[in-house]
Design a protein around this motif. Sequence first.
Motif: not given
Length: 377
Positions: A276-297
């Motif tokens: 969590g401190r490094h931007g990774q979120a665990f989800t049922w569909d696998g981990p995501i890097n919330i810092k990625n540009a894909a999540y800006v909007d």
Amino acid sequence: MSEFIFNLQKTDGQARRGEITTPRGKIQTPAFMPVGTAGTVKAMQTRDVKATGADIILGNTYHLMLRPTAERVARLGGLHHFMQWDGPILTDSGGFQVMSLSKLRKLTEEGVSFQSHIDGSRHMLTPERSIEIQCLLGADIQMQLDECPPFPITEEASRESLELSIRWAKRSKDAFEKLSKPGQALFGIVQGSVFEDQRKRSAEGLMEIGFPGYSVGGLAVGEGQEQMFRVLDFTTPVLPKDRPRYLMGVGKPPDLVGAVERGIDMFDCVMPTRSGRHGQAFTWDGPINIKNAAYVDDGTPLDADLDCPASRDYSKAYINHLFRAGEYLAATLLSWHNLAFYQELMARMRTAIEEDRFAAFAAEFRARYSAGAASEG
């Protein structure tokens, strides 16, 4: 209630549903214990940790003995009061941190001398001192001092290490019986690296001494998931069915599911908060890097169905912004979400065991999680 009691309520294959009773409350198993290394689950308030569904948290003997010291914590009312957590606390023995963090480490029959990684001061950790520290902290579940050997390791070195740990287990129990309070429990730690005969020898040696619970140590140290599962396949069957089994320092969500599948009841890991401190979120569909540009909007929440404000009430775009802006709240929200996700995973596993559908649950979880992880890249 002043006793430590484990009640195995249901099994589904090797998976087990149970309940541990302690003077400070009940622990539903399989259980995940958030790690409160230095008297805090990083970036979290204890009330919010409890709200995620955690019944028990872990404290760290090595870190707390160095600062603020176990004696100071005891003078200030014990670790529960010090960190404002009224539920059960489990403390590790300090053995792993001495191996991984300390400097100028010297191992003898007496114990292990080492230099603090914080200020260079010299310390001696023996089985007796480890138990004394854990009792000063007031831990409800304590660990014997063991030697946690590195991986890889030769069979001969591993055998010598586990025999030392068995001798230390007896000394730990003797000290615990002198210093502990009613209702506190001491677990033995099974070592033996990846060697089947050694794991069995370690378990048998500990059972001869007798403990109310047994930990599986020396895994998640670089051997990989396949090897870890192989070790569990031949280790858990030789452990008593009427005692809780704790896999130390594990792990990622698929590790937890696979270990429950092999008869493990308890887990701890820094993964939810560190990720969590490094931007990774665990989800049922696998981990995501919330810092990625894909999540800006991305205006959707991390998980609208989780009963957790961080998961439900904030958008991915907002958390992405917090990380990009260097805001402290970013680490808090993502750690909070990850802890809630882990507790929900444990709750769903408990329900699946109760309903005799754990194998189907595990297969569905793995398929969805791995497909999502692959798409995330």
